[in-house]
Write a protein that holds these residues in place. Sequence first.
Motif, mmCIF file in Angstrom:
data_model
loop_
_atom_site.group_PDB
_atom_site.id
_atom_site.type_symbol
_atom_site.label_atom_id
_atom_site.label_comp_id
_atom_site.label_asym_id
_atom_site.label_seq_id
_atom_site.Cartn_x
_atom_site.Cartn_y
_atom_site.Cartn_z
ATOM 1 N N ARG A 195 -10.355 -8.186 27.824
ATOM 2 C CA ARG A 195 -11.335 -8.854 26.960
ATOM 3 C C ARG A 195 -11.686 -7.893 25.842
ATOM 4 O O ARG A 195 -12.031 -6.737 26.098
ATOM 5 N N GLY A 196 -11.595 -8.346 24.614
ATOM 6 C CA GLY A 196 -11.819 -7.467 23.482
ATOM 7 C C GLY A 196 -13.226 -7.529 22.927
ATOM 8 O O GLY A 196 -13.971 -8.472 23.180
ATOM 9 N N PHE A 197 -13.580 -6.505 22.149
ATOM 10 C CA PHE A 197 -14.839 -6.550 21.405
ATOM 11 C C PHE A 197 -14.764 -7.646 20.354
ATOM 12 O O PHE A 197 -15.765 -8.267 20.012
ATOM 13 N N GLY A 198 -13.540 -7.876 19.863
ATOM 14 C CA GLY A 198 -13.254 -8.948 18.925
ATOM 15 C C GLY A 198 -11.909 -9.543 19.299
ATOM 16 O O GLY A 198 -11.383 -9.250 20.375
ATOM 17 N N PRO A 199 -11.325 -10.353 18.437
ATOM 18 C CA PRO A 199 -9.992 -10.901 18.734
ATOM 19 C C PRO A 199 -8.966 -9.792 18.965
ATOM 20 O O PRO A 199 -8.892 -8.840 18.186
ATOM 21 N N LEU A 200 -8.162 -9.941 20.009
ATOM 22 C CA LEU A 200 -7.145 -8.946 20.337
ATOM 23 C C LEU A 200 -5.791 -9.307 19.735
ATOM 24 O O LEU A 200 -5.048 -8.446 19.269
ATOM 25 N N ALA A 201 -5.460 -10.596 19.763
ATOM 26 C CA ALA A 201 -4.185 -11.070 19.213
ATOM 27 C C ALA A 201 -4.235 -12.586 19.083
ATOM 28 O O ALA A 201 -4.795 -13.268 19.950
ATOM 29 N N HIS A 202 -3.656 -13.091 18.027
ATOM 30 C CA HIS A 202 -3.601 -14.542 17.787
ATOM 31 C C HIS A 202 -4.992 -15.173 17.821
ATOM 32 O O HIS A 202 -5.155 -16.321 18.228
ATOM 33 N N GLY A 203 -6.005 -14.400 17.459
ATOM 34 C CA GLY A 203 -7.366 -14.919 17.437
ATOM 35 C C GLY A 203 -8.038 -14.994 18.791
ATOM 36 O O GLY A 203 -9.171 -15.463 18.904
ATOM 37 N N ALA A 204 -7.365 -14.523 19.832
ATOM 38 C CA ALA A 204 -7.912 -14.617 21.195
ATOM 39 C C ALA A 204 -8.617 -13.321 21.602
ATOM 40 O O ALA A 204 -8.077 -12.224 21.399
ATOM 41 N N SER A 208 6.527 -12.916 25.278
ATOM 42 C CA SER A 208 6.265 -12.138 24.065
ATOM 43 C C SER A 208 5.515 -10.861 24.448
ATOM 44 O O SER A 208 4.804 -10.812 25.458
ATOM 45 N N GLU A 209 5.689 -9.807 23.644
ATOM 46 C CA GLU A 209 5.073 -8.516 23.926
ATOM 47 C C GLU A 209 4.125 -8.120 22.804
ATOM 48 O O GLU A 209 4.393 -8.373 21.626
ATOM 49 N N LEU A 210 3.005 -7.498 23.199
ATOM 50 C CA LEU A 210 1.976 -7.100 22.248
ATOM 51 C C LEU A 210 1.597 -5.648 22.466
ATOM 52 O O LEU A 210 1.717 -5.123 23.574
ATOM 53 N N GLU A 211 1.118 -5.011 21.405
ATOM 54 C CA GLU A 211 0.503 -3.695 21.505
ATOM 55 C C GLU A 211 -0.952 -3.838 21.090
ATOM 56 O O GLU A 211 -1.247 -4.402 20.032
ATOM 57 N N ILE A 212 -1.854 -3.325 21.932
ATOM 58 C CA ILE A 212 -3.282 -3.481 21.677
ATOM 59 C C ILE A 212 -3.948 -2.114 21.770
ATOM 60 O O ILE A 212 -3.697 -1.354 22.718
ATOM 61 N N GLU A 213 -4.781 -1.794 20.797
ATOM 62 C CA GLU A 213 -5.481 -0.518 20.813
ATOM 63 C C GLU A 213 -6.449 -0.476 21.998
ATOM 64 O O GLU A 213 -7.202 -1.424 22.234
ATOM 65 N N ILE A 242 -10.490 -2.729 23.484
ATOM 66 C CA ILE A 242 -10.687 -3.441 24.749
ATOM 67 C C ILE A 242 -12.074 -3.169 25.297
ATOM 68 O O ILE A 242 -12.435 -2.025 25.588
ATOM 69 N N ALA A 243 -12.865 -4.217 25.419
ATOM 70 C CA ALA A 243 -14.223 -4.074 25.954
ATOM 71 C C ALA A 243 -14.207 -3.993 27.471
ATOM 72 O O ALA A 243 -14.925 -3.181 28.070
#
Length: 203
Positions: A112-121, A148-153, A157-158
């Motif tokens: 769960r992100g502080f804001g959108p993590l990817a694709h607005g989610a 599909s694969e993603l990279e997230i800072e 991440i909250a």
Amino acid sequence: MGQKYSQANEELEAVAEAVLDRLGYELVELELAGHKARPILRLRIGRQDAELDGGVTVDDCAQASRELEGVLDAREDLASGYILEISSPGVERPLRKRRDFERAVGRQVALRGFGPLAHGAKRLQGSLLGVDGSGGEERVRLRLADESELEIELSAIAKANLVFDWDETGKKQARQKRKRTDGQRNTGSGSFPRDDGPQVVVA
């Protein structure tokens, strides 16, 4: 008040981590609740030598509680009426530090992100592939259900936690129950028919 609460959390985490590390445990999460006159400290702990989602017993929690109470009782900034609650991290253990994510590689995780993590989610779930980067620029690699694969800072991440497959566990338990039932019906597995009464099962 929020800033003081956050500072108190950080100080208590440092104290708890030092005590738990000496005992071979790790602090998974600390929550400070209640009020100033009667604060509630909720700690979730894990064993350093165990899997992320297992290994902690009631005896472990009791030992950690005794050791922590000796240190916390001496703190002047903590009301004497405080309540200490210690438990295992559970099957959906929180992931907070880089080491937690590294140990969870290959597992299903929820983010769960502080804001959108990817694709607005703001919420994502997938298989954790790895952790890259350093010096505050760590990124987690995630494979989603559509492959599909993603990279997230990591800093974005909250909250994060393991995802337990409750459906698969239920199916596994059903299979085990069915297997036991089939074994009881099989006379070659310890069941002997009698002429003078019901079937007797030898345990």
